[in-house]
Design a protein around this motif. Structure first.
Motif, short mmCIF file in Angstrom:
data_model
loop_
_atom_site.label_atom_id
_atom_site.label_comp_id
_atom_site.label_asym_id
_atom_site.label_seq_id
_atom_site.Cartn_x
_atom_site.Cartn_y
_atom_site.Cartn_z
N ASP A 17 0.79 -1.24 0.00
CA ASP A 17 0.00 0.00 0.00
C ASP A 17 0.83 1.29 0.00
O ASP A 17 0.26 2.37 -0.04
CB ASP A 17 -0.97 0.03 1.19
N GLY A 19 2.62 2.27 -2.37
CA GLY A 19 2.53 2.85 -3.72
C GLY A 19 3.52 2.24 -4.71
O GLY A 19 3.85 2.87 -5.71
N LYS A 20 3.93 1.01 -4.46
CA LYS A 20 4.91 0.40 -5.37
C LYS A 20 4.34 0.19 -6.77
O LYS A 20 5.00 0.48 -7.77
CB LYS A 20 5.38 -0.94 -4.79
N THR A 21 3.09 -0.30 -6.83
CA THR A 21 2.49 -0.54 -8.15
C THR A 21 2.33 0.77 -8.92
O THR A 21 2.68 0.85 -10.10
CB THR A 21 1.11 -1.23 -7.98
N THR A 22 1.83 1.79 -8.23
CA THR A 22 1.66 3.09 -8.87
C THR A 22 3.00 3.62 -9.36
O THR A 22 3.12 4.10 -10.49
CB THR A 22 1.04 4.10 -7.86
N ASP A 148 1.53 14.09 -1.08
CA ASP A 148 0.32 14.89 -1.25
C ASP A 148 -0.74 14.55 -0.21
O ASP A 148 -1.76 15.23 -0.12
CB ASP A 148 -0.27 14.63 -2.66
P1 GDP Z 1 1.35 -1.10 -3.45
O1 GDP Z 1 0.53 -2.02 -2.61
O2 GDP Z 1 2.58 -0.65 -2.74
O3 GDP Z 1 1.64 -1.62 -4.83
O4 GDP Z 1 0.51 0.25 -3.58
P2 GDP Z 1 -0.39 0.82 -4.78
O5 GDP Z 1 0.47 1.40 -5.84
O6 GDP Z 1 -1.40 -0.20 -5.16
O7 GDP Z 1 -1.08 2.04 -4.05
C1 GDP Z 1 -1.93 1.86 -2.94
C2 GDP Z 1 -2.96 2.96 -2.90
O8 GDP Z 1 -2.30 4.21 -2.64
C3 GDP Z 1 -3.70 3.12 -4.23
O9 GDP Z 1 -5.02 3.48 -3.94
C4 GDP Z 1 -2.97 4.28 -4.91
O10 GDP Z 1 -3.80 5.00 -5.78
C5 GDP Z 1 -2.57 5.13 -3.70
N1 GDP Z 1 -1.34 5.89 -3.96
C6 GDP Z 1 -0.16 5.46 -4.47
N2 GDP Z 1 0.73 6.46 -4.53
C7 GDP Z 1 0.12 7.55 -4.04
C8 GDP Z 1 0.54 8.93 -3.85
O11 GDP Z 1 1.65 9.34 -4.15
N3 GDP Z 1 -0.40 9.76 -3.30
C9 GDP Z 1 -1.65 9.34 -2.95
N4 GDP Z 1 -2.48 10.23 -2.43
N5 GDP Z 1 -2.07 8.09 -3.13
C10 GDP Z 1 -1.20 7.19 -3.67
#
Ligand code: GDP
Length: 422
Positions: A17, A19-22, A148
């Motif tokens: 969560d 933000g790795k995927t993003t 943010d």
């Molecule tokens: P992962 O589990 O590390 O792969 O995380 P995701 O990339 O799936 O992101 C988890 C949640 O955080 C998603 O709802 C994204 O849209 C949100 N998210 C990721 N990066 C950011 C960021 O820089 N800012 C905000 N506000 N939300 C983010």
């Protein structure tokens, strides 16, 4: 032969969560290898290959995606000095159930972007990955994401990395503005502000003078940064005491690079991958500070017959030696064995020895995986990562090598997977 100085094999490690995927998607978008990218909530994440991943919303596979990045650039634009860097991004799973997968990926990467949430900071899985990265001596840069979000606190995460993870985290930037108003960073090396243009998704930006109310703080953090790396350059050390104003940007970058590779500091940056802020700067930092395959120690192994220690240098002219780190089934090409080539050269269509099984097998094809396509390549050389098609019998952790120069690469220490009772 590719110049290995411009190759980076790195992973992105994060607690679920953060933000790795993003971030991975942003990287693939910026590097231009993908035409259209789905947002995470579309379930169209490029690294999410398996149905299970989509259902659970986590990335559990440990594949590698290749892309290219232009560096250096000035204000986002190429110059005569700009080079094309080749990246292999090795997926390091973020869920605690998959510790064993993380362990495997640590073995084949040369550096890490450690991603933290600016709100949640150091979380349990960050600690697990950190320990594994320490065990494999993996240099890392820290990226504090979600700047943010309300409650985002970059310097608090820096403090946590120092106190909870025991590493000397050193900010390279200070955020300008916070939460909804987060609009840029102070670059403590250049001593300039960077303000991203939203309309171009952060690809271009303006340089500004450091806001007057941040100048004192910026000077203090810059002094801390220079002090933290000064021992890596005698010149820098001298200037630091005698005439700090004469220190050049390049001198600091070079000392940061040496200190990072030596594991004595973790340079920290910040941004918001969701809002397209700061990811490009992190990619520049990958080129600047993370090691290339020739910067890391030559791989050691043993002679399978005599047990004698052998070394293979990251050189295409050495005998071929590679480690299979992930086996997966692809709907289009069938069984794929992802491998890191540590030394030598492997042509598609040629034979390799699998030391464990003692069998010679023909690699019918070698693929490089890009975000939106799989490209067959004619060969793979030392320092690079590919996926081989054609193996009849292969397991994760197998060494593949030239039959005339057999070697078993160091056995990985793979702990038992953690069984979740949830
Ligand atoms: P992962 O589990 O590390 O792969 O995380 P995701 O990339 O799936 O992101 C988890 C949640 O955080 C998603 O709802 C994204 O849209 C949100 N998210 C990721 N990066 C950011 C960021 O820089 N800012 C905000 N506000 N939300 C983010």
């Amino acid at each position: 032969m590719a110049d290995l100085k411009f190759q980076r094999n790195f992973g992105i490690a994060a607690h679920i969560d953060a933000g790795k995927t993003t971030t991975t998607e942003r990287i693939l978008r910026y590097t231009g290898m993908i035409h259209r990218i789905g947002e995470v909530h579309d379930g169209a994440a490029t690294t999410d290959w398996m149905e299970q991943e989509k259902e659970r919303g986590i990335t559990i596979t440990s594949a590698a995606v290749s892309c290219q990045w232009n560096f250096p650039t000035v204000l986002g634009k190429q110059t005569p000095d700009t080079k094309k860097y080749s990246f292999n991004i090795i997926d390091t799973p973020g869920h605690v159930d998959f510790t064993v997968e993380v362990e495997r990926s640590m073995r084949v990467l040369d550096g890490l972007i450690a991603l933290f949430s600016a709100v949640d900071g150091v979380e349990p899985q960050s600690e697990t990955v950190w320990r594994q990265a320490n065990r494999y001596n993996v240099p890392r840069i820290g990226f504090v994401n979600k700047m943010d979000r309300s409650g985002a606190d970059f310097l608090n995460v820096v403090k946590q990395v120092r106190e909870m993870l025991g590493s000397k985290a050193v900010p390279l930037q200070l955020p300008i503005g916070a939460e909804d108003d987060f609009k840029g960073v102070v670059d403590l090396i250049k001593m300039k502000g960077i303000i991203w243009h939203m309309e171009t998704e952060g690809m271009t930006f303006d340089e500004i003078d450091i806001p007057a109310d941040m100048l004192e703080e910026a000077k203090e953090w810059r002094a801390q940064l220079v002090e933290a790396v000064a021992e890596y350059d005698d010149n820098l050390m001298e200037k630091f005491f005698d005439n700090p104003d004469s220190i050049t940007e390049e001198e600091i970058h070079e000392a940061v690079r040496k200190a990072t590779i030596d594991l004595s500091i973790v340079p920290m940056m910040c941004g918001s991958s969701f809002k397209n802020k700061g990811v490009q700067t992190a990619l520049d930092a990958v080129c600047r500070y993370l090691p290339s395959p020739v910067d890391v120690e030559a791989i050691k192994g043993t002679d399978p017959d005599t047990g004698e220690e052998l070394t293979r240098k990251p050189d295409a002219k050495e005998p071929f030696a590679a480690l299979a780190f992930k086996i997966m089934t692809d709907p289009f090409v069938g069984r794929l064995a992802f491998f890191r080539c540590y030394s030598g050269h492997l042509d598609a269509g040629s034979y390799v020895l699998n030391v464990r099984s003692g069998k010679k097998e023909r690699i019918s094809r070698i693929m490089k995986m890009f975000a939106n396509k799989q490209n067959p390549v004619e060969f793979i050389e030392a320092g690079d990562i590919g996926a081989a098609v054609g193996f009849k019998e292969i397991k994760t952790g197998d060494t593949l090598c030239d039959e005339n120069h057999p070697i078993t690469l160091e056995n990985m220490f793979i702990p038992e997977p953690v069984i979740s009772l949830a």
